[in-house]
Write a protein that holds these residues in place. Structure first.
Motif, PDB file in Angstrom:
ATOM      1  N   PHE A  64       0.833  -1.198   0.000  1.00 33.29           N
ATOM      2  CA  PHE A  64       0.000   0.000   0.000  1.00 33.29           C
ATOM      3  C   PHE A  64       0.872   1.255   0.000  1.00 33.29           C
ATOM      4  CE2 PHE A  64      -2.654   3.317   1.825  1.00 33.29           C
ATOM      5  CZ  PHE A  64      -3.769   3.212   1.008  1.00 33.29           C
ATOM      6  N   HIS A  67       2.014   2.125  -3.374  1.00 34.43           N
ATOM      7  CA  HIS A  67       0.995   2.815  -4.183  1.00 34.43           C
ATOM      8  C   HIS A  67       0.910   4.300  -3.808  1.00 34.43           C
ATOM      9  CE1 HIS A  67      -0.283  -0.822  -6.097  1.00 34.43           C
ATOM     10  NE2 HIS A  67      -0.713  -1.365  -4.964  1.00 34.43           N
ATOM     11  N   TYR A 108      -4.909   4.333  -7.876  1.00 32.03           N
ATOM     12  CA  TYR A 108      -5.419   3.104  -8.485  1.00 32.03           C
ATOM     13  C   TYR A 108      -4.905   2.907  -9.907  1.00 32.03           C
ATOM     14  CZ  TYR A 108      -8.749   1.994  -4.776  1.00 32.03           C
ATOM     15  OH  TYR A 108      -9.326   1.634  -3.584  1.00 32.03           O
ATOM     16  N   VAL A 124      -4.681  -2.648  -5.473  1.00 33.75           N
ATOM     17  CA  VAL A 124      -4.779  -1.641  -4.413  1.00 33.75           C
ATOM     18  C   VAL A 124      -5.675  -2.138  -3.280  1.00 33.75           C
ATOM     19  CG1 VAL A 124      -5.477   0.717  -3.830  1.00 33.75           C
ATOM     20  CG2 VAL A 124      -4.255   0.277  -5.967  1.00 33.75           C
TER      21      VAL A 124
END
Length: 186
Positions: A64, A67, A108, A124
């Motif tokens: 995470f 991202h 995303y 995601v």
């Protein structure tokens, strides 16, 4: 901005004030804290992941954090400088819903082609589940439902416009993005 100086120049302050919703005093204060945490003025990918693991103890936040890092590193140089950090912080803490949704969309949109595929959304959502240690057996069903609701033209990808409209039309989804992750200082 490259390597940070201990004091911001007035031209840099003006640029940051026009690019964010922070005042001169707020920028100076945030800059001081940023440099205390990152004396080099740059946050590397690994440093960011370490910081995220401290902010979210217990779960596996590495995917995470990857991202979020990619989303904040707008110039793609594998580091987050003060300007990138401040712009993201401005959106996450003071931005309008549409700005937060656009930032979420960018997270995303892993390959940055302007669309979210089912696989990108799965990556995601799965990284989020790992971070919060969720063993929800219905993740695929939830993913399918969200994807179906947002992909209004049924082309198996979600555009920014579809994402924003889909989130706005579903109060539960929109609420998730009101508190976009990463709105804390490094």
């Amino acid at each position: 901005m490259g390597k940070q100086q201990s004091k911001l120049k007035s031209s840099a302050l003006e640029d940051l004030m026009s690019a964010t919703q922070f005042s001169n005093a707020e920028i100076r204060e945030i800059h001081k804290g940023f440099l205390m945490q990152t004396p080099s003025g740059l946050v590397t990918r690994e440093e960011f992941k370490t910081m995220y693991s401290i902010l979210v103890p217990g779960g596996d936040s590495s995917d995470f954090a990857e991202h979020v890092f990619r989303t904040f590193d707008t110039n793609g140089d594998d580091s987050i400088d003060f300007r990138e950090f401040l712009c993201a912080l401005s959106i996450t803490s003071k931005g309008e819903t549409e700005d937060k949704l656009e930032l979420a969309f960018n997270m995303y949109d892993i390959d940055q082609d302007g669309f979210i595929t089912r696989g990108e959304m799965r990556d995601v959502i799965t990284s989020t589940a790992k971070m919060i240690r969720s063993n929800d057996p219905n993740i695929e069903k939830r993913l399918d439902k969200i994807f179906r609701q947002m992909d209004t033209n049924r082309d198996e990808q979600i555009s920014l416009e579809e994402f924003i409209e889909g989130a706005k039309n579903d109060p539960g989804v929109c609420k998730l993005y009101q508190y976009f992750p990463g709105g804390t200082s490094p």
